[in-house]
Structures are given as structure tokens and as C-alpha cells.
Design an enzyme around this catalytic site. Sequence first.
Site, mmCIF file in Angstrom:
data_model
loop_
_atom_site.group_PDB
_atom_site.id
_atom_site.type_symbol
_atom_site.label_atom_id
_atom_site.label_comp_id
_atom_site.label_asym_id
_atom_site.label_seq_id
_atom_site.Cartn_x
_atom_site.Cartn_y
_atom_site.Cartn_z
ATOM 1 N N HIS A 20 0.824 -1.205 0.000
ATOM 2 C CA HIS A 20 0.000 0.000 0.000
ATOM 3 C C HIS A 20 0.863 1.262 0.000
ATOM 4 C CE1 HIS A 20 -2.670 -2.975 2.323
ATOM 5 N NE2 HIS A 20 -3.030 -2.986 1.063
ATOM 6 N N ASP A 117 -5.897 6.386 0.618
ATOM 7 C CA ASP A 117 -5.970 5.147 -0.145
ATOM 8 C C ASP A 117 -7.288 4.449 0.178
ATOM 9 O OD1 ASP A 117 -5.669 3.646 2.204
ATOM 10 O OD2 ASP A 117 -3.615 3.035 1.788
ATOM 11 N N HIS A 367 1.620 -13.379 -9.273
ATOM 12 C CA HIS A 367 0.378 -13.474 -8.514
ATOM 13 C C HIS A 367 -0.659 -12.466 -8.987
ATOM 14 C CE1 HIS A 367 2.608 -10.206 -6.843
ATOM 15 N NE2 HIS A 367 1.789 -9.966 -5.857
ATOM 16 N N TRP A 370 -1.418 -5.790 -8.533
ATOM 17 C CA TRP A 370 -1.451 -4.765 -9.586
ATOM 18 C C TRP A 370 -0.114 -4.062 -9.746
ATOM 19 C CZ3 TRP A 370 -4.030 -4.902 -13.627
ATOM 20 C CH2 TRP A 370 -4.216 -3.796 -14.456
ATOM 21 N N ASN A 371 0.640 -3.899 -8.656
ATOM 22 C CA ASN A 371 1.978 -3.319 -8.789
ATOM 23 C C ASN A 371 2.829 -4.169 -9.730
ATOM 24 O OD1 ASN A 371 1.441 -1.241 -6.948
ATOM 25 N ND2 ASN A 371 2.209 -2.406 -5.209
ATOM 26 N N SER A 372 2.858 -5.481 -9.484
ATOM 27 C CA SER A 372 3.667 -6.382 -10.314
ATOM 28 C C SER A 372 3.144 -6.452 -11.736
ATOM 29 C CB SER A 372 3.682 -7.786 -9.695
ATOM 30 O OG SER A 372 4.413 -7.806 -8.482
ATOM 31 N N GLU A 375 4.316 -3.449 -13.605
ATOM 32 C CA GLU A 375 5.751 -3.541 -13.854
ATOM 33 C C GLU A 375 6.046 -4.479 -15.018
ATOM 34 O OE1 GLU A 375 6.896 -2.597 -9.201
ATOM 35 O OE2 GLU A 375 7.285 -4.599 -10.023
ATOM 36 N N GLU A 391 -7.727 -8.849 -4.900
ATOM 37 C CA GLU A 391 -8.416 -8.714 -6.194
ATOM 38 C C GLU A 391 -7.651 -9.385 -7.317
ATOM 39 O OE1 GLU A 391 -5.499 -5.324 -6.866
ATOM 40 O OE2 GLU A 391 -6.139 -6.739 -5.309
ATOM 41 N N GLN A 392 -6.687 -10.248 -6.978
ATOM 42 C CA GLN A 392 -5.810 -10.834 -7.988
ATOM 43 C C GLN A 392 -6.547 -11.730 -8.980
ATOM 44 O OE1 GLN A 392 -2.730 -12.682 -5.641
ATOM 45 N NE2 GLN A 392 -2.115 -10.732 -4.729
#
Length: 481
Positions: A20, A117, A367, A370-372, A375, A391-392
Amino acid sequence: MSGSSNNLHIAILSSPGVGHLIPVLLLANRLAAQHNIKTTILAVTTGGASSESSLLKLPNEEGLVETVELPLGDISHLMNPSIQVVTRLCMMLREALPLVRSAIASMGRKPDALIVDLFGTEALPIALEYDLPKYVYVPSTAWFTALTIYCPVLDGEVKGQYVDERDYLKIPGCKPVRPVDVVDPMLNRHDQQYVEYLRQGKEFTLFDGILLNSWEELESKTLEAFRENEALRSVMTAPLYPIGPLTRPIEQEVLENGLMDWLDKQPNQSVLLVSLGSGGVLSQEQMTELAWGLELSQQRFIWVVRTPTSGRVDDAFFTRDEGSEEFPGYLPSGFLTRTRNTGVLVPLWGQQVKILSHRSMGGFLTHCGWNSTLESIVSGLPMIAWPLYAEQRMNAALLTEEIGVALRPEELPTRKVVGREEIEKLVRTLIQGEDGQVMRDKVKRLKISAANALSEISGSSHKSMCQILSDIRNKRAQMID
């Protein structure tokens, strides 16, 4: 850098956890680098994560980003092992509200706006108290945001558990959601985290707007629904601002020399990164199948390995290979020896952005955090989607079904152990197959689209941020008048 808003001051509230805090830091640095905005990050911390503290000490853009750590006291009396993650985070933010109020009150220069957030929506009264423009920052997709906002409507329409529904859950104007793909709080309507999730969905609609770590070209259908679909607009009248993709800069990471040397020796687009995030811990049975699948695929890989969750170590697992002391008992016997020329194992954490950007990388087993995901996209890499929580599952569905830049197992990894033969096929297809090349071409076009969205000349995400800042400036001017 645009300087028209150079005297604004914005406070951003971050909930605990590296996943986060990173998006908030990226947002603050973007405001500084592209808009010359002074930001103060109010970071709620638990005091137990050294990685949080190290992130807060990173150098910031233009010296315009200040971080104020808000350490929670001992709240162990409020927690017990049965409390789910979303409930825990909401409880922590609730306990931190007096610290947030005190931090704002003590600022020599009061902020001109407050951004929270998605777990900080209960700070709404503080924004109202100081008469601040108020925004929610959702470091995820417009589709996830649509489900969150529409869930209170679904709550009245659906009887029983969502996961037991036979038909897809319909959100006006948006891609429908498979019941098995719903976010974690919707898995059990009797749990407190579902109550918290409903509250968040309702509170989203009370803010002046929602910032998204996405961009127009990536989710045009969903964003159009928020603007044009009357049923969805009746629930959410405030605007959405796609301002992404915001991702970690490559230059902040330095690879260990041995790993960099190994990568430099590999052919272009030939290596698969396997990393399931900080919370991506597999069962021992699944780790065994993943190891065999990687080996059978005969493809090059870098695997960020974490200790399996349960199960005993027995004769099926390896006796120590030379140099394997960091991975005792977790992998099949002889695995390190047999894959010595094709694979590298990294304990606990790898410098992900730097690895993904290397010219030898050909894909990412992820996984789908959203960050990954972002990227991977900005590195031009297709993915194998391996969703685990939060939420993956929705992210995986978006990547495979709508955007077309990922493969995924036939069954969700959280519902069934994925076998080695299926893993072998997924890896081969992604790295060597025609379908993998089609996805690689698509994601490279998305990479260009992502860069264009952030362009200061005509980028859609840059324009969205400029609009927000213009609204904040206008509100401040009205207060002065």
C-alpha cells in the site's frame, strides 16, 4: 515539469503494508516530478515491518515529498487470528484517525487537499473538518473499482453467497465477474470484512473523485461505463481519474553482480521470472509441482523462493545439493543440480523491476498483484497469471480474457494444486510458443501506450492529473475570495 501548481500542498494518507505504501510513494513522486507539487505522506505503520521504514527513507523527487510516520501503539488487544486482512487494515486506519487529525493540525502550512488510499475512506470527516477537496486513490483497476462501488447494489440483488451463484455478476456497462473471481471480502458474506467492504463501496461515492493506477487505453470500456452508463452513474456520480501507470523506477534497484552476470549471458527474451509477491507462499505440494514444471519445460528461469506454508519434509524432497543451504527441504531431490545451467533461485526477494527490464527476460509468472502487473506491462512482458488473494483473481481475468497478455491455469491455484504437466505447457507456450509471441506483441504495444499516457505533452493520464490539480486550485481560490 509543469509549474502552474507549484504552490499547492497535498496530504496523502497511506494504510500499513509495503504493497500500500509503494503506490502512495509513487503518486507523491509523480506529483513532485511532473507538477512541482509539495506532498506530505501520512504513513500509518505498525512498527513491525523494517521494509516500510526503509521505503520511507528513500530519496524523493525534488525534495518536495515529506513523509510523516504515524506509528500505531499496541493494538494487539483488538486483534485475534480469525480477523481477516481487510478487517485488520480497516481497524488499523480507524485507530490511526486521531493521529491523522493531529498531524494535519500541526502542519505549518495546511494541505490544500487530502488523498486517502482505499482503506482510509473513514478519514472523510477530517477532510470535511478542514474543508479540503478529498480524493480516494485506488492503486488498482477501474474494473475492481466498479465492483467495489456496485457491491452495495449487488448486496440487495443476490441472495446467499456470491461464490455459489451460477451466473456471472453483472456490473452495468462493465465486464461481468465470475463468482469464483470475486475479491476476498465477497467470498463470505457473513464475515466482518464483507461489512467493511460494503462500507468502503458506499464511502467511495462521497469523495470528490477517484484516482486510479490505470490508463484510458488499458480499460477504455470500463472507464466509458463510468462516464456514460446511466445505471452506473446513478451509483457513482463523482469522476474517475486514471493517472497511471505509476511504477517503481528501475534506477532505484541494483542487481547483485552474480545475477546480473547470469542474465547478461542469456539469449534475448528467454528467461521467465517466477515471483508471487510478499504474500505469495505456496503449499509444499504446489511448490514441488512448480519445481517439476519449470524443470520439465527446459526453459530458463529466475525463481524467488519462499518457505512453503505447511507439510512435512520427507524423502521426496532433496538432500542438500552443493550450494543449496538457503533452500533446505523445499524442492525435489536433485532439482538444483539438474537445473544448474537453466535456473537461478533467489531467497525471499529479488530486485523485480530491474530483472523484468533486462533484455533477456521473456515472461513473468506472477500473482497478479497490480503493482507487479504494471511492472510487467511497462517492461513489455507477457504473463502467466497465478492469482492468490485480494483482487488478484479479477486482475488475472482482465489480463487473460480482455487484454490478452497472459495465460492462466485451467483451475484457480487457490482451489486446486496445478500439476507439473500443465505448468510445463504454460511455461513453454509463454516463452517459445506462437501464442506467447502474440501476447508479447500485444504487451509491447501496451508498453508504448503506457508511456504515451504519462507524456507531459498529450498524455491522457497527465491530463487527468492536471484536471485534479486545477480543481484543487479553484477550490482554494474560492476559499481565499
